[in-house]
Write an enzyme that holds these catalytic residues in place. Structure first.
Site, mmCIF file in Angstrom:
data_model
loop_
_atom_site.group_PDB
_atom_site.id
_atom_site.type_symbol
_atom_site.label_atom_id
_atom_site.label_comp_id
_atom_site.label_asym_id
_atom_site.label_seq_id
_atom_site.Cartn_x
_atom_site.Cartn_y
_atom_site.Cartn_z
ATOM 1 N N GLU A 132 0.837 -1.207 0.000
ATOM 2 C CA GLU A 132 0.000 0.000 0.000
ATOM 3 C C GLU A 132 0.870 1.255 0.000
ATOM 4 O OE1 GLU A 132 -4.114 0.473 2.209
ATOM 5 O OE2 GLU A 132 -2.603 1.619 3.303
ATOM 6 N N GLU A 146 0.177 9.470 10.344
ATOM 7 C CA GLU A 146 0.236 8.538 9.223
ATOM 8 C C GLU A 146 0.856 9.117 7.960
ATOM 9 O OE1 GLU A 146 -2.904 7.078 12.038
ATOM 10 O OE2 GLU A 146 -2.418 9.020 11.137
ATOM 11 N N HIS A 225 -12.521 7.959 14.276
ATOM 12 C CA HIS A 225 -11.510 7.848 15.326
ATOM 13 C C HIS A 225 -10.280 8.730 15.104
ATOM 14 C CE1 HIS A 225 -9.882 5.264 12.157
ATOM 15 N NE2 HIS A 225 -8.700 5.449 12.709
#
Length: 384
Positions: A132, A146, A225
Site C-alpha cells: 500500500e 500517518e 476515530h
C-alpha cells in the site's frame, strides 16, 4: 496472555529458499496482510512479528484469519505515546531480526509500527517491501502521524507495491525508482472477499448478534476515530448524527476505544432511540454489517476502499483524504466534519435514488481481490 517478547521455535524453517518477516501492529495492517501471508507460504518461510500497537482489536483479526505470530512484542500500554510505541518497538525488533534473519521484511500502510519496521530493516541492511505504498494527502499533519510515516517508509523501502496508478505517480514525484514500483491493487479487497466467504456461511449468527437493529429500515454505519478530529470536529459529527436520527433510519456507531472519541460520543448520542452506540466490532461482524448497510459515514481509510466492492456509498468525514481515487471515481464523497454538509449529503442519498445509484454502482478503483496473488508472483521473481 502475551509475553513481552515471545519467540516461537517454528521460526527455524528448514529447506526454504526465502525467509519473509511480516511486521505489523494494528488491526488494519493485519487485515490487509492476511491474504498475502497465505499466498507467500508457497514461496518461502513465513515469520510474523506483531508489535501489539493495538491489542484486543489486533488479536481478533489474528484469530479470525488463523494467524499465529512467531514474535509478539506486546508493547501496548495505557495512554501510550508515539515516543513509547516507536522506541519500544525499535529496540525489541533488533532482537527479532537477529533471531529470524529474514531475506525480506514486509510492512503495510502507514502506522508507527510500519515506520519502525522499515527503519529496523534499514538498520540491519535487509530489503524492505512496502504494501500500500504511495498514498499521500500532501498535508504533513493530516492524517497524523500517518502521512509522515508513509513518506518516511517510501524513502526506506526497496520495493513499493502501490494500490493505484495515482499512488505510483506520487512515488515517482518523490524520485522513487520506477523499476521498484508495482501497481497491484489493494489487498484489503482480497481480505474482504476472504472474510465474507467465511461469514456468509452462518448469517443467522450475525442477525442474532445485531437483533437490536430494525433491518426493515435503512442502516447507516458510522465509524470515526482520527486524531485530527478530536475536539470540535467530533462535536460537529455528533450534532450531525443527532439531526440524521430524525430520518426513518437506524444508525449504528461502533465507538473507538480512545477516550478522546468516547468522551465526545457517549455524552452527546446516548439515549437516542435509533442511534445504537456499540463497542468496536470484530472484523467479521464489521464486514457483515457493511454488507447490510445502506450507506457509510467514516474517516477510516480501509472502509473507503472496501465499501465500493459492496456497492455502498461512502461519506468521508475528513477535510482531506489520501484516498482520492474513490472521490475521483465517484464511490466516495468528501464531507469533512461540517455538520450541515454531513446532514445534507446523507439526506440527499436517502431521498434521491438516482444519486444513490450513481455512487453505489461505480467500479471500485482499489482492486479486484487478486492483489496478493500479484504481489506473490512479483516477490518470487525478484528473489529468484
Amino acid at each position: 496472555m502475551h509475553s513481552s517478547l515471545n519467540f516461537s521455535a517454528k521460526t527455524k524453517g528448514k529447506g526454504k529458499i526465502s525467509r519473509f518477516l511480516f511486521i505489523f501492529g494494528t488491526r488494519p495492517e493485519a487485515i490487509k496482510l492476511a491474504p498475502l501471508i497465505v499466498k507467500l507460504k508457497d514461496v518461502g518461510n513465513i515469520q510474523v512479528c506483531v508489535t501489539g500497537q493495538h491489542r484486543e482489536m489486533l488479536d481478533q483479526v489474528l484469530q479470525f484469519f488463523s494467524i499465529v505470530p512467531d514474535y509478539d512484542l506486546n508493547i501496548m500500554m495505557e495512554n501510550q505515546s508515539l515516543f513509547t510505541v516507536t522506541s519500544k518497538s525499535l529496540k525489541l525488533l533488533e532482537k527479532v531480526i537477529k533471531e529470524s534473519q529474514p531475506d525480506l521484511i514486509i510492512v503495510q500502510g502507514d502506522t508507527t509500527t510500519t515506520f519502525v519496521g522499515a527503519l529496523a530493516g534499514f538498520y540491519n541492511k535487509i530489503k524492505v517491501a512496502h504494501i500500500e505504498a504511495g498514498l499521500r494527502s500532501f498535508h504533513k499533519f493530516s492524517p497524523f502521524p500517518e502521512e509522515t510515516n508513509r513518506v518516511l517508509v517510501s524513502h526506506i523501502a526497496d520495493y513499493h507495491f502501490a494500490p493505484t496508478d495515482k499512488a505510483k505517480e506520487n512515488l515517482l514525484r518523490e524520485s522513487i525508482s520506477e523499476e521498484n514500483i508495482f501497481v497491484v491493487g489493494n489487498t484489503v479487497i482480497d481480505a474482504l472477499f476472504m472474510g465474507l466467504d467465511i461469514v456468509n456461511r452462518n448469517e443467522k449468527r450475525f442477525y442474532d448478534y445485531f437483533r437490536f437493529l430494525d433491518f426493515s429500515k435503512r442502516i447507516i454505519l458510522v465509524t470515526g476515530h482520527r486524531r485530527e478530529s478530536f475536539g470540535k470536529p467530533f462535536e460537529n459529527i455528533c450534532h450531525a448524527l443527532k439531526e440524521i436520527a430524525r430520518e426513518n433510519v437506524e444508525t449504528i456507531y461502533p465507538v473507538h476505544l480512545n477516550p478522546n472519541v468516547r468522551g465526545h460520543v457517549y455524552p452527546r448520542l446516548s439515549g437516542i432511540k435509533n442511534i445504537h452506540l456499540v463497542e468496536p466490532l470484530e472484523y467479521p461482524y464489521l464486514i457483515w454489517l457493511m454488507s447490510k448497510s445502506y450507506l457509510i459515514l467514516t474517516d477510516s481509510g480501509g472502509i473507503q476502499e472496501e465499501a465500493p466492492s459492496l456497492g455502498k456509498p461512502v461519506l468521508v468525514m475528513r477535510d482531506v483524504t489520501e484516498r482520492t481515487e474513490g472521490i475521483d471515481a465517484g464511490t466516495a464523497l468528501l464531507v469533512g466534519t461540517d455538520k450541515e454538509k454531513i446532514v445534507k449529503s446523507v439526506r440527499m442519498l436517502l431521498s434521491n435514488r438516482g444519486e444513490y445509484n450513481n455512487m453505489a454502482k461505480r467500479r471500485n478503483p482499489y482492486g479486484d481481490g487478486k492483489s496478493s496473488l500479484r504481489i506473490r508472483d512479483i516477490v518470487k521473481r525478484l528473489l529468484d
